[in-house]
Enzyme design. Structure first.
Site, PDB file in Angstrom:
ATOM      1  N   GLU A 132       0.615  -1.221   0.089  1.00  0.00           N
ATOM      2  CA  GLU A 132       0.539  -0.342  -0.219  1.00  0.00           C
ATOM      3  C   GLU A 132       1.473   1.896  -0.109  1.00  0.00           C
ATOM      4  O   GLU A 132       2.109   0.807   0.237  1.00  0.00           O
ATOM      5  CB  GLU A 132      -1.096   0.102   0.956  1.00  0.00           C
ATOM      6  CG  GLU A 132      -1.625  -0.918   1.710  1.00  0.00           C
ATOM      7  CD  GLU A 132      -2.974  -0.793   2.306  1.00  0.00           C
ATOM      8  OE1 GLU A 132      -3.174  -0.332   3.403  1.00  0.00           O
ATOM      9  OE2 GLU A 132      -3.656  -1.760   2.781  1.00  0.00           O
ATOM     10  N   ILE A 162       1.779  -2.729  -7.821  1.00  0.00           N
ATOM     11  CA  ILE A 162       1.529  -4.139  -8.432  1.00  0.00           C
ATOM     12  C   ILE A 162       1.840  -4.909  -9.536  1.00  0.00           C
ATOM     13  O   ILE A 162       1.157  -4.764 -10.873  1.00  0.00           O
ATOM     14  CB  ILE A 162      -0.289  -4.007  -7.672  1.00  0.00           C
ATOM     15  CG1 ILE A 162      -0.497  -3.203  -6.920  1.00  0.00           C
ATOM     16  CG2 ILE A 162      -0.994  -5.491  -7.746  1.00  0.00           C
ATOM     17  CD1 ILE A 162       0.050  -4.082  -5.312  1.00  0.00           C
ATOM     18  N   THR A 163       2.188  -5.719  -9.296  1.00  0.00           N
ATOM     19  CA  THR A 163       2.666  -6.737 -10.783  1.00  0.00           C
ATOM     20  C   THR A 163       1.778  -6.902 -11.641  1.00  0.00           C
ATOM     21  O   THR A 163       0.958  -7.930 -10.966  1.00  0.00           O
ATOM     22  CB  THR A 163       3.951  -7.168 -10.367  1.00  0.00           C
ATOM     23  OG1 THR A 163       5.175  -6.420 -10.125  1.00  0.00           O
ATOM     24  CG2 THR A 163       4.860  -8.010 -11.501  1.00  0.00           C
ATOM     25  N   GLU A 249       8.741 -17.626  -3.108  1.00  0.00           N
ATOM     26  CA  GLU A 249       8.267 -15.747  -4.353  1.00  0.00           C
ATOM     27  C   GLU A 249       9.802 -16.045  -3.544  1.00  0.00           C
ATOM     28  O   GLU A 249      10.701 -15.025  -5.074  1.00  0.00           O
ATOM     29  CB  GLU A 249       7.559 -15.163  -3.121  1.00  0.00           C
ATOM     30  CG  GLU A 249       7.956 -13.631  -4.023  1.00  0.00           C
ATOM     31  CD  GLU A 249       6.903 -12.873  -3.308  1.00  0.00           C
ATOM     32  OE1 GLU A 249       7.024 -11.765  -3.374  1.00  0.00           O
ATOM     33  OE2 GLU A 249       6.159 -12.963  -2.118  1.00  0.00           O
ATOM     34  N   ARG A 250      10.992 -15.260  -2.537  1.00  0.00           N
ATOM     35  CA  ARG A 250      12.217 -15.244  -2.372  1.00  0.00           C
ATOM     36  C   ARG A 250      12.992 -16.065  -3.563  1.00  0.00           C
ATOM     37  O   ARG A 250      14.240 -15.579  -4.018  1.00  0.00           O
ATOM     38  CB  ARG A 250      12.271 -14.883  -1.407  1.00  0.00           C
ATOM     39  CG  ARG A 250      12.300 -13.784  -0.514  1.00  0.00           C
ATOM     40  CD  ARG A 250      11.329 -14.152   0.723  1.00  0.00           C
ATOM     41  NE  ARG A 250      11.218 -12.820   1.328  1.00  0.00           N
ATOM     42  CZ  ARG A 250      10.602 -12.106   2.533  1.00  0.00           C
ATOM     43  NH1 ARG A 250      10.429 -13.458   3.675  1.00  0.00           N
ATOM     44  NH2 ARG A 250       9.807 -11.412   3.032  1.00  0.00           N
ATOM     45  N   GLY A 370       9.398  -8.419  -2.893  1.00  0.00           N
ATOM     46  CA  GLY A 370       9.980  -9.664  -2.068  1.00  0.00           C
ATOM     47  C   GLY A 370      10.132  -8.998  -0.718  1.00  0.00           C
ATOM     48  O   GLY A 370      10.115 -10.373  -0.095  1.00  0.00           O
ATOM     49  N   ASN A 373      15.774  -6.126   1.051  1.00  0.00           N
ATOM     50  CA  ASN A 373      16.917  -6.946   1.924  1.00  0.00           C
ATOM     51  C   ASN A 373      17.476  -6.905   3.076  1.00  0.00           C
ATOM     52  O   ASN A 373      17.873  -6.859   3.897  1.00  0.00           O
ATOM     53  CB  ASN A 373      19.042  -6.623   0.332  1.00  0.00           C
ATOM     54  CG  ASN A 373      17.985  -7.646  -0.520  1.00  0.00           C
ATOM     55  OD1 ASN A 373      16.931  -8.232  -0.573  1.00  0.00           O
ATOM     56  ND2 ASN A 373      19.566  -7.813  -1.326  1.00  0.00           N
TER      57      ASN A 373
END
Length: 384
Positions: A132, A162-163, A249-250, A370, A373
């Protein structure tokens, strides 16, 4: 250079055959159009069914739902080849590596039968809306709400970055179904929202510094009514679902980062072999050879680590902190490779007509999405 020349332990002969079909698709369908898509800021929907016909989309979907029932190694091959030959299919990995897992793992039978076959075929494109305007890595702080009204939820709020946001036909919206419960994560749920729902608006396609072809959008929800049955899994379990799916995902991000770093390295070796300075190839200077030798060594270590992480994931053993570590290490390596390879290109490296410039720009975001880091270090550090 080809990724085939790198010794791997994570794949078998079936994987190799699949890799060939993916590579041909990228060369025939993507490469000739990538520049236009980058200028347009979006990959056309028409390419998705073509990828679906080759089994490139959501290969892990069980056969009973129209999929191939394969392992994540097939996803990883799509990610590697796409990253090596250019990132024009960024949306595929979001759709296949991330979104589909939520439906497979937590979807109702009705949801699976309705959506999974269409995701496999490419007839339906998906997105997941977590971030958001004021909330990134801290998902507990999200403000989008889904309040019950009879047998419906009424959703209000907004999402950003948002991809697949412009192309998406179905969005998994992370929202608060309980704003009072403590701790706050217990109020998070995931609700399915279809494009075209009244009150659901797609904002502008955001102007990014890299990954030009990936549509990345703002989404707005103004009294969007959806059936209670659109809740994915159990109400209030959304945060747990998100945390349990993040290792894959990572790992997916790590796979793409490693492959794109390898391509930058391969291109730079070729460039420094051909480009001359002071009457000899740039590659003949000790500084160039030492820089590339250092990068080659780290890439070699990276592929070995990736195969280790992949093997653990395929056995269901990859932990959250191991997934975080993979994302952290491979994206940091990617940035080091990109930056040093751009430097070895000299002034040409700053020109967008050279692949290294576009790759360098695209690489910057991988240390952010994602989970940043810095958050990866925090997650790893908590387990010490």
């Amino acid at each position: 250079m080809s990724l085939d020349l790198i010794p791997r332990s994570a794949y078998n002969e079936d994987h190799a055959a699949f890799r060939e079909s993916v590579r041909r698709f990228l060369q025939d369908e993507v490469a000739p159009n990538a520049q236009q898509w980058a200028e347009d800021g979006i990959v056309p929907k028409s390419i998705w069914p073509k990828a679906g016909a080759l089994g490139m989309l959501c290969p892990t979907v069980p056969e009973e739902y129209g999929g191939l029932g394969l392992d994540f190694g097939y996803n990883a091959i799509v990610d590697e080849e796409s990253a090596y030959y250019g990132r024009a299919t960024t949306g595929f990995s979001l759709h296949s590596d991330i979104v589909v897992n939520y439906l497979i793992a937590y979807g109702s039978e009705e949801q699976k039968r309705k959506w999974l076959p269409l995701m496999v075929s490419g007839e339906v494109i998906t997105a997941i809306a977590m971030t958001e305007p004021g909330t990134g890595s801290d998902l507990q702080g999200m403000r989008t709400t889904a309040k019950k009204d009879g047998n419906h939820y009424v959703i209000n709020g907004s999402k950003t970055y948002i991809t697949n946001g412009q192309n998406a036909d179905l969005v998994l919206v992370c929202c608060k179904t309980d704003t009072e419960v403590q701790p706050a994560w217990k109020g998070v749920s995931i609700v399915l929202v279809e494009a075209g729902s009244e009150g659901f608006e797609k904002g502008r396609n955001l102007d990014k510094i890299g990954m030009d072809e990936a549509d990345t959008s703002e989404l707005f929800f103004n009294d969007v009514r959806v059936p209670i049955t659109n809740c994915l899994g159990e109400e209030g379990k959304g945060f747990i679902y998100l945390m349990s799916e993040l290792p894959q995902e990572r790992l997916s991000i790590a796979v793409s980062a490693q492959a794109s770093a390898q391509r930058a390295f391969d291109d730079t070796v070729e460039f420094t072999r051909e480009r001359k300075a002071f009457g000899k190839p740039v590659l003949d200077f000790q500084n160039t050879r030492f820089t590339l030798a250092d990068l080659k060594t780290k890439l070699q270590v990276g592929w070995a680590h990736l195969d280790w992480a992949m093997a653990r994931h395929l056995r269901g053993e990859l932990t959250a902190e191991e997934g975080a570590a993979a994302k952290l290490w491979h994206t940091e390596l990617q940035w080091e490779v990109m930056d040093k390879c751009l430097q070895l290109h000299g002034g040409a490296g700053y020109m967008n007509e050279y692949a290294i410039a576009r790759a360098w720009r695209a690489a910057r975001v991988t240390r952010i999405f994602g989970g940043t880091n810095e958050i990866m270090k925090e997650l790893i550090g908590r387990k010490l």
